[in-house]
Every structure is written in C-alpha cells, then in structure tokens.
Design a protein around this motif. Structure first.
Motif, PDB file in Angstrom:
ATOM      1  N   GLY A  91      11.477  -3.018  -0.181  1.00 27.90           N
ATOM      2  CA  GLY A  91      11.253  -3.095  -1.621  1.00 27.90           C
ATOM      3  C   GLY A  91      10.461  -1.927  -2.195  1.00 27.90           C
ATOM      4  O   GLY A  91      10.372  -1.781  -3.418  1.00 27.90           O
ATOM      5  N   ASP A  92       9.913  -1.094  -1.325  1.00 29.67           N
ATOM      6  CA  ASP A  92       9.215   0.107  -1.793  1.00 29.67           C
ATOM      7  C   ASP A  92      10.173   0.988  -2.613  1.00 29.67           C
ATOM      8  O   ASP A  92       9.748   1.717  -3.494  1.00 29.67           O
ATOM      9  N   LEU A  93      11.453   0.901  -2.261  1.00 30.08           N
ATOM     10  CA  LEU A  93      12.465   1.738  -2.917  1.00 30.08           C
ATOM     11  C   LEU A  93      12.692   1.335  -4.373  1.00 30.08           C
ATOM     12  O   LEU A  93      12.867   2.192  -5.233  1.00 30.08           O
ATOM     13  N   PHE A  98      -6.739   1.361  -0.336  1.00 28.68           N
ATOM     14  CA  PHE A  98      -5.812   2.067   0.567  1.00 28.68           C
ATOM     15  C   PHE A  98      -4.332   1.860   0.242  1.00 28.68           C
ATOM     16  O   PHE A  98      -3.714   0.912   0.711  1.00 28.68           O
ATOM     17  N   VAL A  99      -3.806   2.778  -0.558  1.00 30.11           N
ATOM     18  CA  VAL A  99      -2.351   2.843  -0.712  1.00 30.11           C
ATOM     19  C   VAL A  99      -1.756   3.360   0.590  1.00 30.11           C
ATOM     20  O   VAL A  99      -0.753   2.834   1.078  1.00 30.11           O
ATOM     21  N   LEU A 100      -2.385   4.388   1.163  1.00 25.48           N
ATOM     22  CA  LEU A 100      -1.751   5.159   2.243  1.00 25.48           C
ATOM     23  C   LEU A 100      -2.331   4.897   3.628  1.00 25.48           C
ATOM     24  O   LEU A 100      -3.561   4.846   3.811  1.00 25.48           O
ATOM     25  N   THR A 101      -1.442   4.816   4.591  1.00 25.38           N
ATOM     26  CA  THR A 101      -1.816   4.609   5.987  1.00 25.38           C
ATOM     27  C   THR A 101      -2.831   5.629   6.513  1.00 25.38           C
ATOM     28  O   THR A 101      -3.828   5.223   7.128  1.00 25.38           O
ATOM     29  N   PRO A 102      -2.630   6.952   6.333  1.00 29.36           N
ATOM     30  CA  PRO A 102      -3.585   7.894   6.942  1.00 29.36           C
ATOM     31  C   PRO A 102      -5.018   7.669   6.446  1.00 29.36           C
ATOM     32  O   PRO A 102      -5.973   7.839   7.222  1.00 29.36           O
ATOM     33  N   VAL A 110      10.965   4.884   1.706  1.00 23.13           N
ATOM     34  CA  VAL A 110      10.075   5.951   1.238  1.00 23.13           C
ATOM     35  C   VAL A 110       8.931   5.240   0.517  1.00 23.13           C
ATOM     36  O   VAL A 110       9.117   4.130   0.010  1.00 23.13           O
ATOM     37  N   PRO A 111       7.730   5.836   0.501  1.00 17.98           N
ATOM     38  CA  PRO A 111       6.634   5.151  -0.180  1.00 17.98           C
ATOM     39  C   PRO A 111       6.943   4.977  -1.662  1.00 17.98           C
ATOM     40  O   PRO A 111       7.513   5.873  -2.295  1.00 17.98           O
ATOM     41  N   ALA A 112       6.570   3.819  -2.193  1.00 19.41           N
ATOM     42  CA  ALA A 112       6.847   3.509  -3.601  1.00 19.41           C
ATOM     43  C   ALA A 112       6.250   4.564  -4.512  1.00 19.41           C
ATOM     44  O   ALA A 112       5.178   5.090  -4.245  1.00 19.41           O
ATOM     45  N   GLY A 113       6.969   4.879  -5.580  1.00 21.19           N
ATOM     46  CA  GLY A 113       6.439   5.828  -6.558  1.00 21.19           C
ATOM     47  C   GLY A 113       7.336   7.039  -6.698  1.00 21.19           C
ATOM     48  O   GLY A 113       8.562   6.913  -6.753  1.00 21.19           O
ATOM     49  N   ASP A 119       8.567  10.724   6.938  1.00 18.84           N
ATOM     50  CA  ASP A 119       8.126  11.097   8.281  1.00 18.84           C
ATOM     51  C   ASP A 119       6.617  10.889   8.469  1.00 18.84           C
ATOM     52  O   ASP A 119       5.846  11.844   8.531  1.00 18.84           O
ATOM     53  N   TYR A 120       6.212   9.628   8.513  1.00 20.73           N
ATOM     54  CA  TYR A 120       4.818   9.283   8.880  1.00 20.73           C
ATOM     55  C   TYR A 120       4.807   7.808   9.263  1.00 20.73           C
ATOM     56  O   TYR A 120       5.863   7.162   9.285  1.00 20.73           O
ATOM     57  N   GLY A 121       3.638   7.280   9.587  1.00 18.75           N
ATOM     58  CA  GLY A 121       3.507   5.940  10.167  1.00 18.75           C
ATOM     59  C   GLY A 121       4.464   4.881   9.651  1.00 18.75           C
ATOM     60  O   GLY A 121       5.273   4.328  10.426  1.00 18.75           O
ATOM     61  N   PRO A 122       4.422   4.555   8.353  1.00 19.06           N
ATOM     62  CA  PRO A 122       5.283   3.456   7.886  1.00 19.06           C
ATOM     63  C   PRO A 122       6.770   3.758   8.016  1.00 19.06           C
ATOM     64  O   PRO A 122       7.566   2.849   8.287  1.00 19.06           O
ATOM     65  N   GLY A 123       7.146   5.029   7.849  1.00 14.05           N
ATOM     66  CA  GLY A 123       8.554   5.409   8.007  1.00 14.05           C
ATOM     67  C   GLY A 123       9.005   5.234   9.448  1.00 14.05           C
ATOM     68  O   GLY A 123      10.099   4.716   9.716  1.00 14.05           O
ATOM     69  N   MET A 146      -5.240  -3.352   1.214  1.00 17.48           N
ATOM     70  CA  MET A 146      -4.515  -3.923   0.069  1.00 17.48           C
ATOM     71  C   MET A 146      -3.104  -3.363  -0.089  1.00 17.48           C
ATOM     72  O   MET A 146      -2.330  -3.863  -0.885  1.00 17.48           O
ATOM     73  N   ASN A 147      -2.790  -2.296   0.632  1.00 13.59           N
ATOM     74  CA  ASN A 147      -1.383  -1.880   0.734  1.00 13.59           C
ATOM     75  C   ASN A 147      -1.021  -1.295   2.106  1.00 13.59           C
ATOM     76  O   ASN A 147      -0.092  -1.771   2.732  1.00 13.59           O
ATOM     77  N   ALA A 148      -1.682  -0.233   2.543  1.00 18.73           N
ATOM     78  CA  ALA A 148      -1.252   0.555   3.707  1.00 18.73           C
ATOM     79  C   ALA A 148      -0.598  -0.318   4.777  1.00 18.73           C
ATOM     80  O   ALA A 148      -1.184  -1.303   5.223  1.00 18.73           O
ATOM     81  N   ALA A 149       0.641   0.044   5.201  1.00 18.13           N
ATOM     82  CA  ALA A 149       1.503  -0.941   5.851  1.00 18.13           C
ATOM     83  C   ALA A 149       2.031  -0.547   7.232  1.00 18.13           C
ATOM     84  O   ALA A 149       3.006  -1.124   7.706  1.00 18.13           O
ATOM     85  N   THR A 150       1.410   0.434   7.873  1.00 18.67           N
ATOM     86  CA  THR A 150       1.803   0.735   9.256  1.00 18.67           C
ATOM     87  C   THR A 150       1.226  -0.352  10.153  1.00 18.67           C
ATOM     88  O   THR A 150       0.051  -0.717  10.025  1.00 18.67           O
ATOM     89  N   ASN A 184       3.142  -4.567  -9.677  1.00 15.79           N
ATOM     90  CA  ASN A 184       4.013  -4.473  -8.498  1.00 15.79           C
ATOM     91  C   ASN A 184       3.303  -5.063  -7.275  1.00 15.79           C
ATOM     92  O   ASN A 184       2.249  -5.686  -7.388  1.00 15.79           O
ATOM     93  N   PHE A 185       3.897  -4.836  -6.092  1.00 17.83           N
ATOM     94  CA  PHE A 185       3.331  -5.443  -4.876  1.00 17.83           C
ATOM     95  C   PHE A 185       1.931  -4.923  -4.573  1.00 17.83           C
ATOM     96  O   PHE A 185       1.137  -5.607  -3.939  1.00 17.83           O
ATOM     97  N   MET A 186       1.615  -3.718  -5.033  1.00 19.53           N
ATOM     98  CA  MET A 186       0.274  -3.201  -4.770  1.00 19.53           C
ATOM     99  C   MET A 186      -0.760  -3.938  -5.624  1.00 19.53           C
ATOM    100  O   MET A 186      -1.870  -4.216  -5.168  1.00 19.53           O
TER     101      MET A 186
HETATM  102  C1  PHB Z   1       1.595   3.507   3.535  1.00 19.61           C
HETATM  103  O1  PHB Z   1       1.205   4.706   3.533  1.00 19.61           O
HETATM  104  O2  PHB Z   1       1.256   2.726   4.432  1.00 19.61           O
HETATM  105  C2  PHB Z   1       2.511   3.051   2.462  1.00 19.61           C
HETATM  106  C3  PHB Z   1       2.531   3.694   1.216  1.00 19.61           C
HETATM  107  C4  PHB Z   1       3.402   3.270   0.223  1.00 19.61           C
HETATM  108  C5  PHB Z   1       4.278   2.220   0.469  1.00 19.61           C
HETATM  109  C6  PHB Z   1       4.261   1.571   1.700  1.00 19.61           C
HETATM  110  C7  PHB Z   1       3.387   1.990   2.689  1.00 19.61           C
HETATM  111  O3  PHB Z   1       5.140   1.832  -0.483  1.00 19.61           O
END
Ligand code: PHB
Length: 395
Positions: free
Chosen positions: A256-258, A104-108, A227-230, A173-177, A127-131, A307-309
């Motif tokens: 640090g995602d930036l 899970f990179v992404l919250t949704p 913003v999400p890393a990448g 514009d979603y959970g972590p933001g 392992m990542n999703a951070a909301t 990286n952190f992921m």
């Molecule tokens: C997330 O969707 O929770 C997410 C994705 C990328 C990030 C941080 C959080 O860098």
C-alpha cells in the motif's frame, strides 16, 4: 533582600506544588516524548503525517495522563541521516530527559537509534519504519506500524491464487525493499508462481523510466512494486503511465506504500484498479477510524487525508498513554517494556492490533485493496483481509 524574597517565593511555589499533589499536571514533571522525524527533505510530508497523527491523539484524549502532562518534542533529521538521528536521540535522552522515543519514517534512522535506546533504557516506539529486523536491534524497541514481509506475503499468495503466474519485481534498494522482494519471491514461488525479472532502484531520486521500459519488454502478467510512500510512489506511477504500461495489460500490484492516501489523489487516474495489500486505508469503515479522521482534521485541516503513517503516530501515542496509565505516571524503561510485552491490545483506526510479547512487533489484520472511485475520489477500497498476521520475517 532580593535573594530573601526569591527564597520566599521559591518556598511558596513548593508549598503550592505540594498542595496540588501528584494528580495535577505540572509542566516541570511532564512525560516527554521525543519524536525523531524526517520533517524536511523528501519525506517531509510523511513525517508530518506521523506528527499530526500523534498530535491528533493528544487533542482527542487530552494531554494529561495519570496526572502527568504529555509533552511532544519534535526533532528533524532532514531525511535519511542515521548519524543525525543517533545524535538527536542522544540529545533527547541526556538533555531533554525524555521518557520515550518515537517517530521514524525511515529504516536507517530507526536502526541508528537502537543502541541509544538500549543504553539509556528508553522505550522507543517505531511509528513507521518497516524493515523486519528493526525490533531485534534493541529490547527497548516496539513497533506499532507494520513490516514489509507482513503485508507482502498475503499479496503474493493472492496473486498466485488469482491467475497471475509471471511477475517482475521492482523495489527500492534498501532494507524494506529487500524485505519486500524476498517475501514476495518466497510466497509467490511456493504457490507455483514464477519471477521473470527483478530490479532494485536507488532510494534517492530514482529515475524509473529505464526500469519501467525493461519491465514492458519482459511482458510479465504483473509487476510487484515496493517503493517508500511519497515522492517515489508518485514518480513510479508517472513513469508507468508515460510508458503506457497501464494500457498494455500488465497488472500493477504492490504494498500500500505505492497507493498511499497522502498522494493517491495527486497520482490520479493511472492508479485506478491497482491492487495492493496494507494495514490501513482511509476508506476503512469503523467507528475508531471515523473518530481518528475527525481528530486528524482538527489538527491537519480538512483538505489533507490521513495515511498509514498518521495512524502509526496515533497508535504510538495510544500505546504510550496506556504505559503511563499502567505505571501511574512513574515511567521506568524496564517496567514500560514489561507492560508492552504483556500482550497489550489496542483498538486502532485500522482494526485491533497487538504487540507480540516475544518479538515486540505488531500483530494485525492485513487488507487486500483495490483503487476505486468513491464519491468521485480515489480510495484504496478493502475487499478482503487476512486476520492476525505476525511478521513472517521473524519466524
Ligand atoms: C522504511 O524506510 O522503513 C519505510 C519508508 C516508507 C515506507 C515504508 C517503509 O512507505
């Protein structure tokens, strides 16, 4: 004749298996770990970081624990696709009979899997999703990555204490933001700062230039960004430099995602001096990080920086290994969660981490960092840390 021989053969195999006993690893009773990742689409590079971090852990520690072989099963959601993530989780549980879910990179995608984890009683390691809210959605979810409020709060306090009084915020514009914006506002204003403007940009294919222009016109002392890393962080930095904000004296601060290690080199010189807060930098100096980077290079090659992921993938497997060890190879969902919530502590490449017994969320040190050149390469160089930070989103 044929069936008799088959029967004999099967009997012989059973005997051999019995003689080998429980301590020898056999593929048929492997511990299966289903990793649900965004391996194609805009987050492919981040998903690969998690997968390679997990594989590196197996490479460095062997793929057998408590006599059981550990088998990774990778599934691709193709991006932010909650329905696909949920279906993949169901298949992993019913067809592959996995003992753990993870990734899970992404919250949704993580949120969509919570009901499956609960129903099937399968420990699920984020392992990542951070909301912040993710771990509240199932008692079978634990997180080894971070939460946005956890890393944002120390930065907001640092900014207010370092003569930054007016900040413009820009988040996805979603959970972590939403979490990052709320945490920044709360802590920054509590320390006397003022938010002079806020903007939320779409998660998919954002065009940052109009937003960056608006920020330039508002003339804040600093802009806070999540913003999400990448791809999104690369696109933001490009607009920031193109609109000349780096020359106007507007400070850039963010999580640090930036300035993610996966894309920092590609973003180049405009990142110099950017201040961020996060839980992992490839430049972190510790024996654990050196060992991690060595194992990662064996899996991913030497031209790629973890990286952190990747650390999330590595630590997620570390936690799973500890569970399997503790349960002597007989993994049961409830017993696994009882162990995970017993105050477990892990030596991670980022420092010591632990799982909060009540929230199943990670407790860790958060570092303040500045992008600098080290040996001619751009790195997030740590200059301060706040120790043992819990997720403030839940208190
Ligand atoms: C997330 O969707 O929770 C997410 C994705 C990328 C990030 C941080 C959080 O860098």
């Amino acid at each position: 004749m044929f069936s008799t021989r088959g029967g004999l053969l099967a009997g012989a195999i059973l005997c051999i298996a019995a003689a080998l006993g429980p301590s020898s690893a056999r593929a048929d009773d492997a511990i299966k770990v289903g990793l649900i990742l965004e391996s194609s689409g805009p987050f492919a590079s981040q998903a690969r970081q998690i997968a390679d971090g997990a594989k590196a852990y197996l490479k460095a520690h062997g793929d057998t624990v408590a006599g059981k072989k550990i088998e990774l099963i990778l599934k691709d959601t193709g991006g932010a696709a909650p329905d696909v993530a949920k279906r993949l989780a169901q298949e992993l549980v019913t067809r592959d009979k996995v003992q753990f879910l993870g990734g899970f990179v992404l919250t949704p995608n993580a949120l969509a899997v919570a009901p499956v984890a609960t129903q099937a009683k399968v420990p699920t390691i984020i392992m990542n999703a951070a909301t912040s809210i993710i771990t509240t959605k199932s008692p079978y979810i634990a997180r080894v990555s971070f939460t946005l409020p956890q890393v944002t709060a120390p930065l907001a306090e640092w900014a207010a204490k370092n003569k930054i009084k007016h900040v413009y915020t820009l988040v996805s514009d979603y959970g972590p933001g939403n979490d990052a914006e709320a945490a920044f506002k709360k802590v920054f204003t509590a320390h006397g700062g003022e938010i002079v403007g806020s903007v939320k940009v779409p998660l998919r294919n954002p065009d940052f230039s109009p937003f960056v222009q608006r920020i330039k016109d508002a003339k804040p002392e600093a802009v806070f960004v999540f913003v999400p890393a990448g791809e999104a962080s690369v696109a933001f930095m490009k607009s920031f430099a193109e609109r000349g904000l780096d020359k106007t004296g507007v400070k850039l601060i963010g999580t640090g995602d930036l300035t993610d290690d996966d894309v920092l080199t590609a973003m180049g010189e405009p990142t110099l001096g950017v201040i961020t807060s996060h839980h992992y930098s490839a430049a972190h100096e510790s024996p654990e990080n050196a060992a991690f980077k060595k194992a990662y290079a064996q899996v991913a090659g030497t031209s790629l920086r973890p990286n952190f992921m990747a650390v999330g993938g590595w630590d997620g497997m570390h936690l799973i290994y500890e569970v399997v060890k503790k349960l002597g190879g007989n993994v049961d969902g409830d017993k696994a969660m009882a162990f995970i919530t017993s105050g477990v502590t892990i030596q991670s490449p980022r420092g010591t981490i632990s799982i909060d017994p009540t929230t199943r969320d990670i407790v860790q040190d958060v570092y303040m960092r500045k992008v600098q050149k080290v040996g001619g390469q751009l790195y997030n160089v740590e200059f301060d840390k706040v120790a043992h930070v819990k997720d403030p989103g839940k208190s």
